[in-house]
Structure formats: C-alpha cells, structure tokens
Design an enzyme around this catalytic site. Structure first.
Site, short mmCIF file in Angstrom:
data_model
loop_
_atom_site.label_atom_id
_atom_site.label_comp_id
_atom_site.label_asym_id
_atom_site.label_seq_id
_atom_site.Cartn_x
_atom_site.Cartn_y
_atom_site.Cartn_z
N GLU A 116 0.83 -1.22 0.00
CA GLU A 116 0.00 0.00 0.00
C GLU A 116 0.86 1.26 0.00
O GLU A 116 0.54 2.24 -0.67
CB GLU A 116 -0.95 -0.04 1.21
CG GLU A 116 -2.02 -1.11 1.02
CD GLU A 116 -2.84 -1.38 2.28
OE1 GLU A 116 -2.23 -1.75 3.31
OE2 GLU A 116 -4.06 -1.21 2.24
N GLU A 136 -3.61 -9.99 3.23
CA GLU A 136 -4.40 -9.82 4.46
C GLU A 136 -5.46 -10.91 4.67
O GLU A 136 -5.76 -11.26 5.81
CB GLU A 136 -5.08 -8.44 4.47
CG GLU A 136 -4.16 -7.27 4.75
CD GLU A 136 -3.51 -6.70 3.50
OE1 GLU A 136 -3.55 -7.36 2.43
OE2 GLU A 136 -2.95 -5.59 3.58
#
Ligand code: COA
Length: 262
Positions: A116, A136
């Site tokens: 990210e 994730e």
C-alpha cells in the site's frame, strides 16, 4: 528536518530525501509508532523547499515493508483498528499528495501495508528478490491503508481483485510485466537506480513536476472533460511562473535551465 526517529531514518542528499523504514527484526513491519514517524517525516519533506524528490525504501536486504505489525494488531478491537487504518491512510495520502514525486524502491517483501505504501508512491522500482502482495485475507482481514482502491487504479482490475481476494503475491518479473513496478534491478543496484531517476527529476521545473503529479492524481477521480479542463488551467498557470520563462529561454539559448520553483 533533523528530528530523531526510532523506527525510520530520514536522510538528505542535496535535493533528494531518502526515507528508510528501519525495523529489521520485524521485517520493517509498520506499527503505530512507525506510522506516526513516517507522517512527521513526510510532512517535513513536503514542507522543505530544498527537497525535490523522495525515495522510500526498507532497511536491510530482506524487506521493503512486510506489512502492518501483526504483533501489535492481534488483540485490537473495532475502534483501535479504525484509528490504525486512518493513520495508515494518512501516511499513504501524504505520499500521494505531497508536491514532489515519491519513488518506492522495493527491496524485498512489500506485503500488506508495504504494498500500500509502494502504490501510494508515484512509481516503484523493485529488486529481483521483491515479493509484492496484499495477503491480508490469510489473516482474516482486508487491506486498510487504501490497497483495495489504489491497486485497482494501478494495475488491471481483474489482477487487483485476484491479488486482494486470494492473497497471491507477485514476484518482481510479474510485477514488472503488469506495470506494478516500472523496472527491476539487482538488489545492490536498486537504490542507485532510484537515485539516478530522482536526480534527473530534481533538474526539472519543480512547479511543473508538482502540478503534473497533482493533476494525474486528481484526474483519476474526475470525468475526462473536467480533468482536461483542469489540465488547461494548470498549463496556463505555469505561464505565470519564472520557471516557464527560464525553461524556454534556456532551451532557445541552448543552455541548461536553472529552475527556482517560482
Ligand atoms: N508484522 C509483525 N511482525 C512481522 C511481520 C508483520 N507483518 N512480518 C514479519 N514479522 C516478523 C516475524 O514475526 C518474525 O519475528 P520473530 O522472529 O520475532 O518471530 C520476523 O519478522 C521474521 O519473520 P519470519 O516470518 O520469521 O520470516 P520468514 O522469512 O519466515 O517469512 C514473510 C517472511 C514476510 C513471508 C512472513 O514474515 C510473513 O508472511 N509476514 C506477514 C506478511 C503479512 O501478512 N503482511 C500483511 C499484514 S496485514
């Protein structure tokens, strides 16, 4: 600048700023303290007129950033998780919104929050041993620092969806092929390559570079007509700057321009 940080390093080299996430015992994972320091460092870099480009990388030879810190997150509840995601999103927004280009030098794992951070930068270079992804779902959560949205805007949507939904990570060659990174280098050549590009950017007109960066970020969320209107206004606005006069006069006089950011 000159603040003391515990989890990151902020180094200056002329017009270049180098931000290094440095928690090697945790593969540079992002805990709250690291995110707070990153936000402070990015704010300093953004405000420092002598800095024209930022390079973001990880310390050591294994990881850029291996994600948000799972040790810190494991016992969190809803509100703490929300605040953490807000903080991570602020750091990514700071990279995206600062008026100078940010280059991610991905030197190993760029997972979760690492991916990210990298895609909040303007573009990325990777080392041959990079592994990039949003794993994730393996932990029963989803990206929280903008990964589901920025990945969609950076690479083909189907691939972004596959990465987020399956947690599949990309090796450097695939990341290059799909445009997630712009170039791949041997690990010991990665930072030099990022520096070389950064030095080249530092010689361009900084107001023009800042405007181009902003426009391309804003334009992604606008209809084409509105984005082009904004481009016209920005184009014309640069003709009110000394840099435009200097850049064009220098070209015509066959000399190197000296841009002052005015
Ligand atoms: N958060 C906190 N600690 C992390 C971390 C993370 N995201 N990633 C790695 N670490 C820590 C490990 O806990 C380990 O610490 P320890 O020695 O105290 O146990 C240390 O870094 C080294 O990691 P380790 O897992 O032993 O290395 P490895 O080479 O076997 O595996 C990875 C490397 C990156 C594949 C593996 O660490 C991993 O999957 N990390 C989590 C990635 C992730 O899910 N990120 C998204 C989080 S939202």
């Amino acid at each position: 600048m000159g603040k003391a940080f515990e989890n990151i390093r902020l180094e200056r080299d002329g017009a270049l700023a180098l931000v290094v996430v440095d928690r090697q015992d945790r593969l540079n994972a992002l805990n709250t303290a690291t995110l707070v320091e990153l936000l402070a460092a990015l704010s300093d870099v953004s405000a420092d007129e002598s800095v024209r480009v930022l390079i973001l990388t990880g310390a050591g030879d294994r990881a850029f950033v291996a994600g948000a810190d799972v040790h810190e997150m494991v016992d969190r509840g809803y509100l703490e998780a929300l605040r953490f995601a807000e903080l991570g999103q602020k750091v990514c927004a700071a990279l995206e919104e600062m008026p100078k280009p940010c280059i991610a030098a991905i030197n190993g794992y760029a997972l979760g929050g690492g991916c990210e951070l990298a895609i909040a930068c303007d573009f990325a270079y990777a080392s041959t041993d990079a592994l990039i992804g949003q794993p994730e779902v393996n932990l029963g959560i989803i990206p929280g620092f903008g990964g589901t949205q920025r990945l969609l805007r950076r690479i083909p949507a189907g691939l972004a969806r596959e990465m987020v939904i399956t947690g599949r990570m990309l090796e450097a060659d695939e990341a290059l092929r799909v445009g997630l990174v712009n170039a791949v280098y041997a690990p010991d050549e990665l930072l030099d390559a990022a520096h070389e590009t950064a030095r080249a950017i530092a010689e361009k007109g900084p107001l023009a570079v800042a405007r181009a960066k902003r426009l391309m970020a804003l334009g992604l969320d606008l209809p084409l007509g509105a984005a082009n209107a904004l481009e016209r206004e920005s184009f014309a606005g640069l003709f009110a700057t000394e840099d435009q006069t200097e850049g064009m006069r220098a070209f015509l006089a066959k000399r190197k321009p000296e841009f002052r950011g005015r």
